[in-house]
Scaffold this motif. Structure first.
Motif, PDB file in Angstrom:
ATOM      1  N   PHE A  23       0.839  -1.208   0.000  1.00  0.00           N
ATOM      2  CA  PHE A  23       0.000   0.000   0.000  1.00  0.00           C
ATOM      3  C   PHE A  23       0.868   1.250   0.000  1.00  0.00           C
ATOM      4  O   PHE A  23       0.550   2.249  -0.639  1.00  0.00           O
ATOM      5  N   ILE A  36      -4.424  -3.762  -0.760  1.00  0.00           N
ATOM      6  CA  ILE A  36      -5.507  -3.660   0.226  1.00  0.00           C
ATOM      7  C   ILE A  36      -6.252  -4.984   0.315  1.00  0.00           C
ATOM      8  O   ILE A  36      -6.623  -5.442   1.399  1.00  0.00           O
ATOM      9  N   ILE A  71     -18.214  -7.502   1.632  1.00  0.00           N
ATOM     10  CA  ILE A  71     -17.977  -6.061   1.716  1.00  0.00           C
ATOM     11  C   ILE A  71     -16.717  -5.670   0.967  1.00  0.00           C
ATOM     12  O   ILE A  71     -16.668  -4.640   0.289  1.00  0.00           O
ATOM     13  N   GLU A  75     -16.165  -2.836  -1.970  1.00  0.00           N
ATOM     14  CA  GLU A  75     -15.133  -1.810  -1.967  1.00  0.00           C
ATOM     15  C   GLU A  75     -14.319  -1.855  -3.244  1.00  0.00           C
ATOM     16  O   GLU A  75     -14.032  -0.821  -3.853  1.00  0.00           O
ATOM     17  N   VAL A  78     -16.301  -0.356  -6.176  1.00  0.00           N
ATOM     18  CA  VAL A  78     -16.334   1.109  -6.169  1.00  0.00           C
ATOM     19  C   VAL A  78     -14.961   1.672  -6.525  1.00  0.00           C
ATOM     20  O   VAL A  78     -14.840   2.596  -7.337  1.00  0.00           O
ATOM     21  N   ILE A  82     -13.954   4.096  -9.724  1.00  0.00           N
ATOM     22  CA  ILE A  82     -13.313   5.410  -9.603  1.00  0.00           C
ATOM     23  C   ILE A  82     -12.001   5.428 -10.383  1.00  0.00           C
ATOM     24  O   ILE A  82     -11.662   6.422 -11.044  1.00  0.00           O
TER      25      ILE A  82
ATOM     26  N   ILE B 132     -20.192  -3.810   9.440  1.00  0.00           N
ATOM     27  CA  ILE B 132     -21.078  -3.613   8.293  1.00  0.00           C
ATOM     28  C   ILE B 132     -21.543  -2.159   8.239  1.00  0.00           C
ATOM     29  O   ILE B 132     -21.566  -1.527   7.178  1.00  0.00           O
ATOM     30  N   GLU B 135     -18.760   0.153   6.973  1.00  0.00           N
ATOM     31  CA  GLU B 135     -18.540   0.084   5.529  1.00  0.00           C
ATOM     32  C   GLU B 135     -19.726   0.649   4.766  1.00  0.00           C
ATOM     33  O   GLU B 135     -19.548   1.315   3.753  1.00  0.00           O
ATOM     34  N   ILE B 139     -18.407   3.402   2.110  1.00  0.00           N
ATOM     35  CA  ILE B 139     -18.368   3.153   0.660  1.00  0.00           C
ATOM     36  C   ILE B 139     -19.219   4.164  -0.110  1.00  0.00           C
ATOM     37  O   ILE B 139     -18.744   4.747  -1.094  1.00  0.00           O
ATOM     38  N   ALA B 142     -17.433   7.406  -0.629  1.00  0.00           N
ATOM     39  CA  ALA B 142     -16.456   7.443  -1.716  1.00  0.00           C
ATOM     40  C   ALA B 142     -17.149   7.736  -3.032  1.00  0.00           C
ATOM     41  O   ALA B 142     -16.662   8.526  -3.852  1.00  0.00           O
ATOM     42  N   ILE B 143     -18.316   7.096  -3.237  1.00  0.00           N
ATOM     43  CA  ILE B 143     -19.058   7.357  -4.471  1.00  0.00           C
ATOM     44  C   ILE B 143     -19.443   8.834  -4.533  1.00  0.00           C
ATOM     45  O   ILE B 143     -19.325   9.477  -5.569  1.00  0.00           O
ATOM     46  N   GLY B 158     -12.185  10.917  -4.818  1.00  0.00           N
ATOM     47  CA  GLY B 158     -12.826   9.631  -4.566  1.00  0.00           C
ATOM     48  C   GLY B 158     -11.803   8.532  -4.417  1.00  0.00           C
ATOM     49  O   GLY B 158     -11.898   7.691  -3.517  1.00  0.00           O
ATOM     50  N   ILE B 162     -11.419   6.307  -1.088  1.00  0.00           N
ATOM     51  CA  ILE B 162     -11.742   4.878  -0.999  1.00  0.00           C
ATOM     52  C   ILE B 162     -10.500   4.086  -0.618  1.00  0.00           C
ATOM     53  O   ILE B 162     -10.568   3.149   0.181  1.00  0.00           O
ATOM     54  N   LEU B 163      -9.335   4.472  -1.148  1.00  0.00           N
ATOM     55  CA  LEU B 163      -8.131   3.708  -0.820  1.00  0.00           C
ATOM     56  C   LEU B 163      -7.765   3.868   0.645  1.00  0.00           C
ATOM     57  O   LEU B 163      -7.501   2.884   1.338  1.00  0.00           O
ATOM     58  N   THR B 166     -10.467   2.148   2.898  1.00  0.00           N
ATOM     59  CA  THR B 166     -10.388   0.691   2.910  1.00  0.00           C
ATOM     60  C   THR B 166      -9.165   0.222   3.680  1.00  0.00           C
ATOM     61  O   THR B 166      -9.228  -0.766   4.421  1.00  0.00           O
ATOM     62  N   SER B 169     -10.011   0.524   7.264  1.00  0.00           N
ATOM     63  CA  SER B 169     -10.906  -0.502   7.795  1.00  0.00           C
ATOM     64  C   SER B 169     -10.210  -1.853   7.799  1.00  0.00           C
ATOM     65  O   SER B 169     -10.527  -2.703   8.637  1.00  0.00           O
TER      66      SER B 169
END
Lengths: 103, 475
Positions: A23, A36, A71, A75, A78, A82, B132, B135, B139, B142-143, B158, B162-163, B166, B169
């Motif tokens: 990463f 990731i 999940i 991710e 998405v 992007i 849950i 996330e 998520i 990010a959108i 974005g 998101i990177l 994630t 998390s």
């Protein structure tokens, strides 16, 4: 040879730290995404191994793994959407080109 | 398990019903009726907020402790509802702008599903539901931050969000998996008794808390914040800075109190360092920002440091002052973002120099902005002063005098950069000022609500605070 819990844990730890290393060092957004995924999958291995060897009479770890897989798929979806959008804009996905936003 | 359990999830259910109604409306509404999409969404969401306005009396438990919503959690949900409503109203111009109009319906659904995730995150009684929810909250965000499809900055924001989200998390999850390995359960109530403090649990706790620090963007995990805030569409930035941050801060606090109460000394030591670093570094960076969104990003990082002052005390007073702080911070920040949003939509101007001489052309907007900045800085008659006062009181009560003193010094520092904006608006001259314009009704209402909130909470916030105190609990 009997495969004990430690084997799984060693693998998952290596995966986890390889993911962190990747990463930080990878230069391509997709490679960063793969790193990731390594982290998330190492967590799944951890859960399943703990559940199977330490608490075989319950299912919590397995369930958590199933949800975590679902999940992480979201991710990834998405993130790839992007990344495609970035590719459309600047025609590459190198991390070093993500430099429009800075001080 | 009976299906009757679902009836306990009143707030979540009503939000889901709202989402389904909007989805059907968006899919099957005729072109003519879709003109009313925004007002309908706002009114429905207002109804949802009012329906769940009254705080519940007791802790609601459902699904064998998987879902457990404390009264104070219900209050936080109501605060988030109010904030989301204001964000929705401010988004009117942007949502109806040409490039977004075709994807308008999705915006509401994604926004609400992220809110739904926050509900679950707040009322989780188990790490599975918590994860849950986390996330489901992050998520969609990010959108949202990549929502301006034809703007490269938005996509970059974005990707960065998101990177890093994630990654964060992933770290948290690794911590959770180690906790599961040592304790053998994921229920908060059972984990509390079994956390004994063996080295593996310390490591797990470290991973877990770092992941959450990322979400709240505390220094040294704040690097994504300014970039994402700058690149994302402005209404989304407003959502990021108040709703997402507020809910994450509250969740971190409940987890530390409920689950990791045995590690009180350890996490107080960690937070001590992190708070000082967060407040100071963010303040120093905020001074040199020219872009106002970036400026507010650093300001919100430093505000997150103040919010953490309520956590570090580990007491019921700390919890109530944190919730009160989130409320006040939300109102003040949304007022500032409302002004920035409407000015950016009308004129495309976003830097500090563009705001020179704003008072001459748009006096009302600049007064609202001044109120918001004064409240953020904590100047006495306004709400921000009392929220800061309560949170300092909570810290000092537990003997963190040095920390509170450093935070106080930083308040003065922050006053400097908030006043830079005020000075630009009121004193400095400008050759090409922002032209006078009349903002739309939604923005006007939201700004009036925010300014009224800043003043009213400053004068009569005490009763609300007392209410929070009665519901709070400590370690």
């Amino acid at each position: 040879m009997e495969i004990t819990m430690e084997y799984y844990l060693v693998i998952s730890t290596i995966m986890f730290f390889a993911g962190i290393y990747g990463f930080i060092t990878r230069r391509n957004l997709l490679a960063v995404l793969i790193s990731i995924e390594l982290i998330l999958n190492s967590v799944d291995i951890n859960f399943v191994a703990f559940n199977r060897f330490l608490y075989p009479d319950q299912m919590e770890g397995f369930f958590f793994t199933l949800f975590a897989i679902g999940i992480s798929a979201c991710e990834t979806a998405v993130a790839i959407a992007i990344i495609i959008n970035i590719y459309r804009n600047i025609r590459n996905i190198q991390v070093k080109n993500l430099n429009k936003l800075k001080d | 398990m009976g299906y009757a359990n679902f009836l306990f999830l009143k707030e979540e259910l009503s939000l889901i019903v709202l989402m389904i109604i909007l989805l059907v409306y968006d899919l099957f509404g005729s072109q003519k009726s879709l003109k009313y999409f925004h007002p309908v969404a706002c009114v429905l969401f207002l109804a949802h907020t009012l329906l769940n306005l009254l705080p519940q009396e007791t802790t609601i438990e459902a699904f064998g402790g998987m879902y457990s919503c404390t009264p104070i959690g219900g209050v936080v949900k109501t605060i988030l509802n109010a904030g989301t409503l204001i964000v929705l109203m401010q988004a009117y111009n942007w949502v109806n702008s040409e490039s977004v109009l075709i994807r308008r319906g999705e915006f509401y659904l994604i926004l609400f599903s992220s809110l739904l995730g926050m509900y679950f995150m707040i009322s989780a009684g188990n790490f599975l539901l918590f994860f849950i929810g986390l996330e489901t909250a992050s998520i969609p965000m990010a959108i949202l931050s990549a929502y301006d499809k034809y703007k490269y900055q938005s996509a970059e924001a974005g990707a960065k969000y998101i990177l890093s989200a994630t990654f964060a998390s992933g770290l948290s999850l690794y911590g959770i998996s180690l906790i599961y390995g040592t304790v053998g359960t994921l229920y908060f109530a059972d984990i509390t008794h079994n956390i004994s403090g063996n080295p593996l649990q310390y490591m797990a706790f470290g991973f877990f808390i770092v992941g959450l620090f990322f979400k709240i963007s505390l220094v040294p995990f704040h690097q994504w914040t300014p970039d994402v805030y700058e690149g994302a569409p402005t209404p989304v930035t407003a959502y990021f800075s108040v709703i997402s941050k507020g809910s994450a801060a509250f969740v971190l606090m409940t987890l530390l109190f409920k689950v990791f109460g045995n590690f009180l000394v350890e996490w107080q030591a960690i937070l001590y360092v992190v708070i000082i670093a967060t407040i100071t570094i963010a303040n120093l960076f905020a001074i040199r920002q020219q872009n106002l969104k970036r400026f507010l990003a650093y300001s919100s990082v430093s505000q997150a440091g103040y919010i953490m002052l309520g956590v570090i005390s580990g007491s019921a007073i700390g919890m109530s002052s944190l919730v009160y702080y989130i409320l006040v911070y939300m109102i003040s920040n949304l007022a500032a973002f409302g002004v920035i949003t409407v000015i950016e939509q009308r004129t495309g101007k976003i830097t500090l120099n563009d705001y020179n001489g704003l008072y001459a052309t748009n006096p009302k907007l600049s007064v609202v902005m001044m109120l918001a900045l004064f409240s953020l800085a904590g100047i006495p008659p306004f709400a921000g002063f009392f929220s800061k006062f309560f949170i300092f009181y909570a810290g000092a009560q537990q003997g963190f005098y040095v920390l509170v003193f450093i935070a106080l010094l930083n308040t003065i520092l922050s006053l400097y950069y908030y006043l830079l904006v005020v000075k630009a608006m009121f004193i400095q001259k400008n050759e090409t000022p922002i032209v006078p314009f009349r903002s739309d009704a939604y923005t006007r209402i939201s700004l009036i609500v925010c300014s009224a909130g800043i003043i009213v909470l400053g004068l009569f916030g005490n009763t609300l605070y007392e209410l929070f105190v009665n519901m709070s609990f400590g370690v």
